[in-house]
Write a protein that holds these residues in place. Structure first.
Motif, mmCIF file in Angstrom:
data_model
loop_
_atom_site.group_PDB
_atom_site.id
_atom_site.type_symbol
_atom_site.label_atom_id
_atom_site.label_comp_id
_atom_site.label_asym_id
_atom_site.label_seq_id
_atom_site.Cartn_x
_atom_site.Cartn_y
_atom_site.Cartn_z
ATOM 1 N N LEU A 84 0.825 -1.215 0.000
ATOM 2 C CA LEU A 84 0.000 0.000 0.000
ATOM 3 C C LEU A 84 0.857 1.262 0.000
ATOM 4 C CD1 LEU A 84 -2.917 -1.022 2.394
ATOM 5 C CD2 LEU A 84 -2.959 -0.863 -0.104
ATOM 6 N N ILE A 85 1.992 1.237 0.684
ATOM 7 C CA ILE A 85 2.899 2.399 0.656
ATOM 8 C C ILE A 85 3.443 2.591 -0.757
ATOM 9 C CG2 ILE A 85 5.245 3.118 1.287
ATOM 10 C CD1 ILE A 85 4.629 2.649 4.115
ATOM 11 N N ILE A 86 3.815 1.509 -1.403
ATOM 12 C CA ILE A 86 4.315 1.609 -2.782
ATOM 13 C C ILE A 86 3.244 2.207 -3.686
ATOM 14 C CG2 ILE A 86 5.029 0.246 -4.795
ATOM 15 C CD1 ILE A 86 6.435 -1.650 -2.742
ATOM 16 N N ILE A 87 2.014 1.741 -3.553
ATOM 17 C CA ILE A 87 0.904 2.286 -4.354
ATOM 18 C C ILE A 87 0.718 3.765 -4.043
ATOM 19 C CG2 ILE A 87 -1.610 2.196 -4.686
ATOM 20 C CD1 ILE A 87 -1.352 -0.883 -4.232
ATOM 21 N N TYR A 88 0.770 4.137 -2.759
ATOM 22 C CA TYR A 88 0.624 5.535 -2.350
ATOM 23 C C TYR A 88 1.708 6.408 -2.994
ATOM 24 C CZ TYR A 88 0.522 9.690 0.571
ATOM 25 O OH TYR A 88 0.464 10.982 1.013
ATOM 26 N N VAL A 89 2.949 5.926 -2.958
ATOM 27 C CA VAL A 89 4.063 6.697 -3.531
ATOM 28 C C VAL A 89 3.884 6.851 -5.039
ATOM 29 C CG1 VAL A 89 6.556 6.627 -3.998
ATOM 30 C CG2 VAL A 89 5.690 6.143 -1.693
ATOM 31 N N ILE A 90 3.472 5.796 -5.726
ATOM 32 C CA ILE A 90 3.266 5.872 -7.173
ATOM 33 C C ILE A 90 2.152 6.855 -7.503
ATOM 34 C CG2 ILE A 90 2.451 4.564 -9.184
ATOM 35 C CD1 ILE A 90 3.977 2.122 -7.973
ATOM 36 N N ILE A 91 1.045 6.780 -6.781
ATOM 37 C CA ILE A 91 -0.071 7.705 -7.015
ATOM 38 C C ILE A 91 0.367 9.139 -6.747
ATOM 39 C CG2 ILE A 91 -2.326 8.433 -6.138
ATOM 40 C CD1 ILE A 91 -2.990 5.437 -5.784
ATOM 41 N N SER A 92 1.096 9.359 -5.649
ATOM 42 C CA SER A 92 1.580 10.709 -5.321
ATOM 43 C C SER A 92 2.516 11.234 -6.405
ATOM 44 C CB SER A 92 2.306 10.698 -3.974
ATOM 45 O OG SER A 92 1.429 10.359 -2.944
ATOM 46 N N GLY A 104 3.298 15.007 -10.936
ATOM 47 C CA GLY A 104 3.753 15.164 -12.310
ATOM 48 C C GLY A 104 2.805 15.961 -13.166
ATOM 49 N N ARG A 105 1.579 16.109 -12.738
ATOM 50 C CA ARG A 105 0.567 16.827 -13.539
ATOM 51 C C ARG A 105 0.597 18.282 -13.287
ATOM 52 N NH1 ARG A 105 -4.582 12.813 -13.878
ATOM 53 N NH2 ARG A 105 -3.529 11.372 -15.230
#
Length: 145
Positions: A131-139, A144-145
């Protein structure tokens, strides 16, 4: 609140399953439950059986980790349901295994996987890391936008 609910559920479920295994299954006894291979072992080290005999030291590390997470949560730099869930799984897993290490000097493991024999606290920690990895990727994508 989500953080506390997940952490408490992980601790309770982990400790209950370990109690059942310690009470009803002999050490090194194997069986299958719902297609899942189980074997009761006691591990006085860390993951993979490394550093046998240092369980209480790892218990202290777990306590320090939990204190660090509580401190980190107070900073509120990262917030939201995803990070709260992640930290809840991590803290619940750390406390679940920390209880075993500090009280018994070893951790009860019983769920057989290709990587070894684990318990529910170990799986909770894996979920927390994912879940931390997913959080970091989403962040990262949001920034980036």
């Amino acid at each position: 609140m989500l953080f506390y609910i997940i952490a408490i559920l992980v601790i309770m479920t982990d400790q209950f399953t370990k109690f059942l295994i310690r009470t009803y299954i002999d050490i090194n006894e194997s069986f299958t439950l719902w297609g899942i291979p189980l074997t009761h072992i006691e591990n006085s080290g860390m993951a993979g059986g490394l550093f046998q005999g240092y369980a209480r030291l790892f218990g202290i590390v777990a306590v320090l980790f939990v204190i660090g997470v509580f401190y980190f949560r107070r900073t509120e730099e990262m917030n939201g349901a995803l990070i709260d869930s992640s930290l809840g799984f991590l803290v619940g897993g750390a406390i679940g295994n920390g209880i075993d290490r500090l009280l018994f000097g070893q951790v009860t493991d019983f769920i057989v996987r290709s990587g070894g024999v684990l318990n529910l606290a170990d799986h909770a920690i894996e979920i927390g890391v994912l879940l931390i990895i997913i959080y970091v990727i989403i962040s990262w994508f949001k920034k980036g936008r």
